[in-house]
Motif scaffolding. Structure first.
Motif, PDB file in Angstrom:
ATOM      1  N   GLN A  43       0.863  -1.225  -0.064  1.00 44.17           N
ATOM      2  CA  GLN A  43      -0.047  -0.110  -0.090  1.00 44.17           C
ATOM      3  C   GLN A  43       0.773   1.262   0.063  1.00 44.17           C
ATOM      4  O   GLN A  43       1.664   1.134   0.852  1.00 44.17           O
ATOM      5  CB  GLN A  43      -0.959  -0.003   1.235  1.00 44.17           C
ATOM      6  CG  GLN A  43      -1.810  -1.303   1.256  1.00 44.17           C
ATOM      7  CD  GLN A  43      -2.574  -1.083   2.334  1.00 44.17           C
ATOM      8  OE1 GLN A  43      -2.356  -0.408   3.702  1.00 44.17           O
ATOM      9  NE2 GLN A  43      -3.596  -1.899   2.551  1.00 44.17           N
ATOM     10  N   GLU A  45       0.372   5.542  -0.271  1.00 49.10           N
ATOM     11  CA  GLU A  45      -0.536   6.695  -0.434  1.00 49.10           C
ATOM     12  C   GLU A  45       0.148   7.697  -0.563  1.00 49.10           C
ATOM     13  O   GLU A  45       1.169   8.316  -0.215  1.00 49.10           O
ATOM     14  CB  GLU A  45      -1.395   6.826   0.772  1.00 49.10           C
ATOM     15  CG  GLU A  45      -2.631   8.107   0.867  1.00 49.10           C
ATOM     16  CD  GLU A  45      -3.120   7.944   2.055  1.00 49.10           C
ATOM     17  OE1 GLU A  45      -4.209   8.717   2.204  1.00 49.10           O
ATOM     18  OE2 GLU A  45      -2.581   7.424   3.136  1.00 49.10           O
ATOM     19  N   ASN A  61       3.044   7.653   2.069  1.00 48.22           N
ATOM     20  CA  ASN A  61       2.891   6.983   2.951  1.00 48.22           C
ATOM     21  C   ASN A  61       2.770   5.474   3.048  1.00 48.22           C
ATOM     22  O   ASN A  61       1.796   5.076   2.165  1.00 48.22           O
ATOM     23  CB  ASN A  61       1.602   7.408   3.755  1.00 48.22           C
ATOM     24  CG  ASN A  61       1.324   6.960   5.293  1.00 48.22           C
ATOM     25  OD1 ASN A  61       2.228   6.681   6.065  1.00 48.22           O
ATOM     26  ND2 ASN A  61       0.115   6.902   5.599  1.00 48.22           N
ATOM     27  N   SER A  63       1.649   2.628   4.634  1.00 50.15           N
ATOM     28  CA  SER A  63       0.964   2.400   5.847  1.00 50.15           C
ATOM     29  C   SER A  63       1.089   1.028   6.424  1.00 50.15           C
ATOM     30  O   SER A  63       1.182   0.773   7.629  1.00 50.15           O
ATOM     31  CB  SER A  63      -0.724   2.899   5.887  1.00 50.15           C
ATOM     32  OG  SER A  63      -1.097   2.032   4.793  1.00 50.15           O
ATOM     33  N   GLY A  66       4.674   1.004   8.169  1.00 50.58           N
ATOM     34  CA  GLY A  66       4.876   1.854   9.325  1.00 50.58           C
ATOM     35  C   GLY A  66       6.071   2.791   8.745  1.00 50.58           C
ATOM     36  O   GLY A  66       6.914   3.282   9.424  1.00 50.58           O
ATOM     37  N   CYS A  68       6.993   6.563   6.447  1.00 49.27           N
ATOM     38  CA  CYS A  68       6.467   7.694   5.758  1.00 49.27           C
ATOM     39  C   CYS A  68       7.695   8.322   5.058  1.00 49.27           C
ATOM     40  O   CYS A  68       8.758   8.637   5.777  1.00 49.27           O
ATOM     41  CB  CYS A  68       5.714   8.495   6.710  1.00 49.27           C
ATOM     42  SG  CYS A  68       5.081  10.122   5.912  1.00 49.27           S
ATOM     43  N   ASP A  85       5.564   2.877  13.068  1.00 48.62           N
ATOM     44  CA  ASP A  85       4.883   1.367  13.320  1.00 48.62           C
ATOM     45  C   ASP A  85       5.946   0.353  13.500  1.00 48.62           C
ATOM     46  O   ASP A  85       6.499  -0.213  12.330  1.00 48.62           O
ATOM     47  CB  ASP A  85       3.937   1.162  12.462  1.00 48.62           C
ATOM     48  CG  ASP A  85       3.124  -0.335  13.099  1.00 48.62           C
ATOM     49  OD1 ASP A  85       3.570  -0.747  13.699  1.00 48.62           O
ATOM     50  OD2 ASP A  85       2.075  -0.443  12.295  1.00 48.62           O
TER      51      ASP A  85
END
Length: 405
Positions: A43, A45, A61, A63, A66, A68, A85
């Motif tokens: 994923q 973004e 991002n 996600s 974890g 960025c 994360d």
């Protein structure tokens, strides 16, 4: 329920990198890396400021992992890596594991691995303590019951009950003492932008595109130059594609060649195509050489195999070619125009008299269904065409071609 990938293994280098992500890397190159790691990074973004795309960071991002990634909005180079994360990551520093499903990243353990440092900073409003080393910062949440902290100057930091804080965020950055002021590093050997010195003659590289370590004299690509000269100057292109000669591509031919900045990237017939096969084809159709890592396309005459046009891509966010090219940092000398100029300023710089208005645009919406961000407009002047994003007034591309003053 979406299954998350296993934790991503990453080596951390202060002021340089986390795993495959290296500070200073262009946005398009990072996107290619992410595409190649789809199984491990499922994923992505993308976030940016739609109204002022040059004013705020471009963010990728990850996600599920974890991570960025923040990019400088103008240079579009990676300036900050944030890890948030730690259950999704296995981290190493100098081959020492400091975060995993087996190792908890506590203040005490990180202090022992990274070594002594000056006391960090406590932000009472966020209830966070930041421990900063050159090029890397560790953020630890502080429980309310331990505020105010009586031992801020004591390292390693511990609470009265004998426990120690656990890592909440990690930042890798460069160019500044603090992560909030991170600056994306330039590649070695960078000497300046691509220059359009005289409109209608060609383009000039103030660095050697074939070697970022080189500080040799400028490299010129002039109109009418044969393919061999371009090959010697820029090396083999990443792709070759035939020019789309369909006059319906834009619906109008009022701006001669306006569709070339679109066709160069959207009709790639041979990704990494064979140069010899292309030259031996014998056809008269014009064709492009695509240099994605330079942010340019070069249109050659199919009959003479000589340079006709050069397209410089701004890699504008919201454009249908976004992330396919590295942003070509160019300037139009003597006009005060750069790749980051807005259309209002460009037309003022290009108008022949104070009373003259802008040229009539050719509007291109790529069929209406392929681009959710709206159409672009092509504005033609002698020897140069500007492709402008309608919503923001930012440049999407510039096409230059031979023109006698």
């Amino acid at each position: 329920m979406t299954l998350l990938p296993p934790p991503l293994d990453c080596h951390v280098l202060a002021a340089r990198s986390v795993g495959p992500f290296v500070l200073g890397t262009p946005l398009g190159v990072v996107v290619r890396t992410l595409n190649q790691m789809e199984a491990a990074i499922p994923q992505v973004e993308c976030k940016y400021d739609e109204s002022e795309p040059l004013g705020n960071d471009i963010v990728l991002n990850l996600s599920a992992n974890g991570i960025c990634l923040r990019f400088d909005p103008q240079s579009q180079r990676l300036k900050l890596i944030e890890l948030f994360d730690f259950e999704r990551l296995t981290l190493y520093y100098k081959d020492v594991e400091f975060n995993s499903q087996k190792v908890l990243p506590t203040f005490d353990s990180i202090y022992r691995i990274f070594g002594p440092i000056y006391p960090g900073e406590f932000d009472a409003s966020k209830k966070e303590y930041t421990l900063t080393y050159p090029g890397i910062a560790f953020v630890f949440p502080i429980p309310q019951q331990h505020i105010p902290l009586p031992n801020l100057t004591d390292l390693p930091l511990s609470f009265p009950d004998g426990t120690t804080p656990v890592l909440n965020r990690l930042y890798v950055y460069s160019g500044s003492e603090f992560w909030r002021d991170a600056v994306a590093p330039r590649p070695k050997g960078y000497a300046g932008p691509i220059a359009i010195k005289v409109i209608g003659e060609g383009v000039s590289f103030s660095f050697n595109p074939r070697s970022v370590e080189s500080h040799e004299d400028t490299v010129e690509i002039t109109f009418g130059a044969p393919t061999q000269d371009v090959l010697d100057a820029l090396g083999k292109p990443q792709a070759i594609c035939a020019r789309d000669t369909d006059p319906g591509a834009l619906g109008t031919a009022e701006v001669t060649g306006a569709n070339d900045s679109n066709n160069a990237s959207s009709h790639r017939a041979m990704n990494g195509g064979d140069l010899e096969a292309e030259d031996d084809d014998g056809g008269a159709d014009d064709y492009f050489w695509n240099y994605f890592n330079l942010g340019i396309d070069i249109l050659f005459s199919g009959a003479q195999h000589a340079v006709k046009k050069v397209v410089l891509h701004a890699n504008a966010v919201g454009h249908w070619d976004f992330t396919q090219y590295i942003k070509a940092e160019f300037v139009v000398e003597g006009r005060g125009i750069s790749v980051d100029s807005k259309w209002d300023d460009i037309q003022k710089a290009m108008r022949p008299t104070e009373e003259a208005g802008p040229p009539r645009p050719v509007v291109h919406n790529r069929g209406g269904h392929q681009n959710p961000f709206g159409p672009t407009c092509f504005y033609g002047y002698p020897g140069i065409i500007f492709e402008v994003m309608n919503k923001t007034g930012c440049l999407a591309s510039v096409t230059v071609f031979e023109h006698e003053p």
